[in-house]
Write a protein that holds these residues in place. Sequence first.
Motif, PDB file in Angstrom:
ATOM      1  N   GLU A 207       0.832  -1.206   0.000  1.00  0.00           N
ATOM      2  CA  GLU A 207       0.000   0.000   0.000  1.00  0.00           C
ATOM      3  C   GLU A 207       0.867   1.257   0.000  1.00  0.00           C
ATOM      4  O   GLU A 207       0.565   2.240  -0.684  1.00  0.00           O
ATOM      5  CB  GLU A 207      -0.915   0.000   1.222  1.00  0.00           C
TER       6      GLU A 207
ATOM      7  N   LYS B  68       2.243   1.815  -3.457  1.00  0.00           N
ATOM      8  CA  LYS B  68       1.175   2.279  -4.345  1.00  0.00           C
ATOM      9  C   LYS B  68       0.967   3.784  -4.171  1.00  0.00           C
ATOM     10  O   LYS B  68       0.780   4.515  -5.153  1.00  0.00           O
ATOM     11  CB  LYS B  68      -0.120   1.523  -4.074  1.00  0.00           C
TER      12      LYS B  68
ATOM     13  N   ARG C 283       3.665   5.671  -5.964  1.00  0.00           N
ATOM     14  CA  ARG C 283       3.447   5.747  -7.414  1.00  0.00           C
ATOM     15  C   ARG C 283       2.249   6.615  -7.779  1.00  0.00           C
ATOM     16  O   ARG C 283       2.279   7.363  -8.750  1.00  0.00           O
ATOM     17  CB  ARG C 283       3.247   4.341  -7.997  1.00  0.00           C
ATOM     18  N   ASP C 284       1.165   6.474  -6.985  1.00  0.00           N
ATOM     19  CA  ASP C 284      -0.107   7.062  -7.394  1.00  0.00           C
ATOM     20  C   ASP C 284      -0.586   8.221  -6.527  1.00  0.00           C
ATOM     21  O   ASP C 284      -1.497   8.949  -6.919  1.00  0.00           O
ATOM     22  CB  ASP C 284      -1.220   6.001  -7.367  1.00  0.00           C
TER      23      ASP C 284
END
Length: 265
Positions: free
Chosen positions: A98, A101, A104-105
């Motif tokens: 998580e 992620k 990256r996002d």
Amino acid sequence: MTQQVPSTEPELAGVRNFRDVGGLPTVDGRRVRQGVLFRSGHLAHATGEDAAFLTTLGLHTIFDFRNAADQKLEGPDVALPGVRNVNLPLSDPADGAEFWKMVRDGDLDQLREILSDGKGAGRMIASYRTIIKHRTDEHSRVLHALAQDSVPALMHCAAGKDRAGLSVAVTLLAVGVEREAIVDDYLKSNAKHRRYKVHRSGSAASAYSPEVMELLSPLFDARAEYLTAAFDTIEETWGGVDTYLEEGLKLAPETRARLRERLVA
């Protein structure tokens, strides 16, 4: 002025952070042999020319310290003829999924929440300590393989900085390389032509804004404090390098001597 990469260290098109760790000094005045121990980022994007160069190294074994999530994201290493590939994940594929992620996002507010005020560097230090303390079986396998027959060898993870950096550092400690030289080699991963390319979702300029890149920098920097934390963990847990190698990594004196014969001139 563009930094020139020495001819002895080719700038590969699809492989980041490649180098030979040969030449590093040991505490007894010797040197690590050239052409026996290499390090790099992953080989999944190696071009045909890169693969041709790597083939000339006469590699026996490639140690890939990526986990399954890394391999899914980047792809498998290119196959090199006659080379044994050994995958020894040094981090749990579910650990921090998580978190990465969000790296990256995530938007700016999310990144501030997870990385600001020293939290990014703190996470890296904790990771280095954990790998040293809890991945002794994996590091033991690497050293025993090197002592037996697995050289020349290439060690890599995703960026070639953290998991591979620690594995190279452990190997160099085992053959008596000077601590300062180990740190100096580790810090070479900060050179512009070696650095991992940060992948962020979205094409908006804000995805790579100066503040975002500053927040991400602890994750993609090689910092002496990270490696120092690993060394400190060895001292705190085992009382010193010799005990760490003998009791933590189950490296018998004769195996350590054989390792030195293979890696040190």
